[in-house]
Design a protein around this motif. Structure first.
Motif, PDB file in Angstrom:
ATOM      1  N   ASP A 430       0.861  -1.177   0.000  1.00  0.00           N
ATOM      2  CA  ASP A 430       0.000   0.000   0.000  1.00  0.00           C
ATOM      3  C   ASP A 430       0.899   1.228   0.000  1.00  0.00           C
ATOM      4  N   ALA A 432       0.805   5.886   0.072  1.00  0.00           N
ATOM      5  CA  ALA A 432       0.168   7.197   0.042  1.00  0.00           C
ATOM      6  C   ALA A 432       1.237   8.215  -0.326  1.00  0.00           C
ATOM      7  N   ASP A 485       1.801   1.593   8.671  1.00  0.00           N
ATOM      8  CA  ASP A 485       0.374   1.880   8.488  1.00  0.00           C
ATOM      9  C   ASP A 485       0.224   3.265   7.885  1.00  0.00           C
ATOM     10  N   ILE A 486      -0.738   3.436   6.967  1.00  0.00           N
ATOM     11  CA  ILE A 486      -1.037   4.772   6.427  1.00  0.00           C
ATOM     12  C   ILE A 486      -2.442   5.226   6.819  1.00  0.00           C
ATOM     13  N   ARG A 488      -5.437   3.771   6.395  1.00  0.00           N
ATOM     14  CA  ARG A 488      -6.542   3.560   5.452  1.00  0.00           C
ATOM     15  C   ARG A 488      -7.744   2.984   6.191  1.00  0.00           C
ATOM     16  N   THR A 489      -8.929   3.570   5.970  1.00  0.00           N
ATOM     17  CA  THR A 489     -10.146   3.129   6.652  1.00  0.00           C
ATOM     18  C   THR A 489     -10.759   1.919   5.959  1.00  0.00           C
ATOM     19  N   LYS A 493     -10.426   4.890   2.435  1.00  0.00           N
ATOM     20  CA  LYS A 493      -9.977   6.284   2.397  1.00  0.00           C
ATOM     21  C   LYS A 493      -8.749   6.487   3.279  1.00  0.00           C
ATOM     22  N   VAL A 494      -7.923   7.450   2.876  1.00  0.00           N
ATOM     23  CA  VAL A 494      -6.734   7.810   3.638  1.00  0.00           C
ATOM     24  C   VAL A 494      -6.835   9.288   4.000  1.00  0.00           C
ATOM     25  N   ASN A 495      -6.542   9.609   5.253  1.00  0.00           N
ATOM     26  CA  ASN A 495      -6.555  11.000   5.701  1.00  0.00           C
ATOM     27  C   ASN A 495      -5.211  11.625   5.337  1.00  0.00           C
ATOM     28  N   LYS A 496      -5.144  12.201   4.130  1.00  0.00           N
ATOM     29  CA  LYS A 496      -3.885  12.768   3.655  1.00  0.00           C
ATOM     30  C   LYS A 496      -3.450  13.953   4.524  1.00  0.00           C
ATOM     31  N   LEU A 499      -1.555  12.627   7.372  1.00  0.00           N
ATOM     32  CA  LEU A 499      -0.248  12.113   6.965  1.00  0.00           C
ATOM     33  C   LEU A 499       0.740  13.243   6.683  1.00  0.00           C
TER      34      LEU A 499
END
Length: 512
Positions: A430, A432, A485-486, A488-489, A493-496, A499
């Protein structure tokens, strides 16, 4: 006589019209070249839409190509010369272009892109004719020198701007830059009073909207010096030599100019500059202040986007009174700040920045109704994906971005493109890609990577080489970090924004 030259004062027609590193053309010398180029372009076998792609580095010929398209009532499609053949081919095919214009630096990539897009006509300047490629010089020499039909309907440029899907989106040049008038003659008459001071200098790539606007100014009678690659001291030399009065730059240009030793900067007279516009990215306050101290209060800032044009504008005196502002809304726009609950916020309240287009047009991504709809909160009320506030006088201050887009040296980078490529690497589970600070470019792309095998992760060099096989180099991350871990829900979705905080101070503000 071409329509372009007809608008130039007869007393100026022996003055230079276009200058690049190799050549200088007066208006009188440019006249027959423009006529022949416009007539040659106009004779191509068009379908319903008259489109030609320009896939070339900056040169006199590149400017001539854009102006000849205007003269001939052709919609030019600016294509970044940084793109790989596959990336360019997507734009060629999607746009419906019937021909590709290339320079010597892009000839091979242009031929490959044209083959992939199914386009048979590739025309190149300063290129030897060969299988699949027509030499521009001979091609236009064979065309008529008669004045093109100035009663033909003008067609706006078709720009491509990427999005979170990673696929470029098409958008016509906004009406404020390309007035919707019935004839090419009317377009010239409308643009002439709006041109920037002459002569101008184009230091950014012409596929960007700001520098491309300077090529349109040639159509309206503004002389132009065009540089292939930006060099800070060379730019000062040209400003001094030609007494340049206008330009469009991005903050990275300013930073490189200011980085020159004081004794080098002092060698050149820049007092001729009357209007130095900047756009494309947030300008640090100390950089803008230093440029005003050096050039004088001639800086003007336009904030907006390719799809909308300039939505706000601020002069140097206004900015000095309100440091950090990007200005007040330009007609037909009004700035509206919305909170998370959808309510309109008052002065100094931070929310998402929207613009109400009083004409009701809003912004349109051609062929992508979902992206168009997502940009609007109401008919004609759209966002460019940023957070901010207005003061009590309506001046806008940008504080952050809602979207994931990275702006590096005035160039938009869309993380989804690199993410989609790198996810194909067998060593990546994965990923981001987010913005990190860069001292000169403002921002750069950084990748946070979850390795498929944490005990044996791929190297950064391996990932970078893999990414560059599919994407232009500027789109690829400048750094790679391996993480567990990035965030991801379950919905993917990823909370950019979260990050990005590993790279940015918590009180980060754009332009602050």
């Amino acid at each position: 006589m071409s329509l372009t030259i007809a608008g130039v004062d007869p007393a100026r027609r022996n003055d230079f019209a276009i200058v690049d590193e190799r050549t200088t053309l007066s208006w009188n010398e440019l006249d027959p070249i423009l006529n022949r180029a416009a007539n040659a372009l106009g004779a191509l076998p068009y379908g319903p839409e008259r489109r030609v792609a320009v896939f070339a580095q900056n040169s006199a010929e590149t400017v001539i190509a854009y102006v000849a398209c205007l003269e001939a009532g052709i919609s030019s499609v600016p294509v970044s010369f940084h793109l790989t053949p596959a990336e360019a081919a997507y734009i060629l095919k999607d746009s419906g272009a019937v021909a590709v214009l290339v320079g010597p630096e892009t000839a091979e990539a242009g031929l490959a892109a044209a083959r992939e897009a199914g386009i048979a006509t590739v025309i190149g300047w300063r290129c030897e004719p060969r299988d699949g490629l027509i030499a521009w010089e001979g091609w236009i020499a064979a065309a008529s020198e008669a004045e093109p039909d100035s009663e033909r309907a003008p067609l706006p440029h078709l720009h491509y701007t990427s999005g979170t899907t990673g696929r470029p989106k098409a958008t016509d040049t906004p009406p404020q830059y390309f007035p919707r008038v019935p004839t090419v003659r009317a377009l010239a008459e409308t643009l002439r009073p709006r041109t920037t001071p002459s002569p101008g200098i184009a230091v950014g790539p012409l596929y960007h909207t700001g520098p491309l606007g300077m090529a349109r100014n040639v159509f309206a009678g503004t002389s132009l010096i065009v540089v292939q690659h930006f060099d800070a001291e060379r730019t000062l030399q040209l400003i001094d030599k030609y007494k340049v009065r206008g330009s469009v730059m991005v903050p990275t240009h300013f930073q490189r100019l200011l980085a020159l030793p004081a004794e080098v900067r002092a060698k050149y007279d820049v007092s001729s500059m009357e209007r130095l516009a900047h756009t494309g990215a947030a300008c640090p306050r100390e950089v803008k202040q230093a440029m005003i101290d050096w050039f004088g209060p001639v800086l003007v800032e336009a904030y907006g986007g390719t799809e909308a044009g300039s939505t706000t504008f601020i002069s140097s005196p206004e900015w000095l009174a309100r440091p950090g502002s990007v200005g007040k809304a330009l007609p037909p726009f009004e700035t509206v700040i919305y909170g998370d609950d959808g309510d309109v916020l008052g002065p100094h309240q931070i929310g998402q920045v929207y613009f109400r287009d009083s004409s009701g047009h809003g912004i349109v991504y051609r062929g992508d109704p979902e992206k168009t709809a997502a940009a609007h909160i109401a008919p004609g009320v759209f966002t460019l994906g940023e957070m901010g506030y207005v003061d009590e006088d309506g001046y806008l201050f940008i504080t952050d971005r809602v979207s994931d887009m990275i702006v590096s040296g005035g160039v938009n980078i869309y993380p989804a493109e690199a993410e989609q490529v790198l996810l194909r690497h067998p060593g990546v589970a994965d990923i981001a890609v987010v913005a990190a600070p860069h001292p000169e470019m403002g921002e750069e792309a950084r990748a946070l990577v979850i390795a498929a095998d944490p005990a044996h992760p791929p190297t950064a060099e391996e990932l970078n080489a893999f990414c560059r096989e599919s994407l232009a180099g500027y789109k690829c991350p400048r750094g790679y970090e391996f993480v567990d871990d990035i965030g991801r829900t379950a919905m993917g979705k990823v909370n950019k924004k979260a990050l990005r905080q590993r790279f940015w101070p918590t009180d980060r503000t754009i332009g602050g």
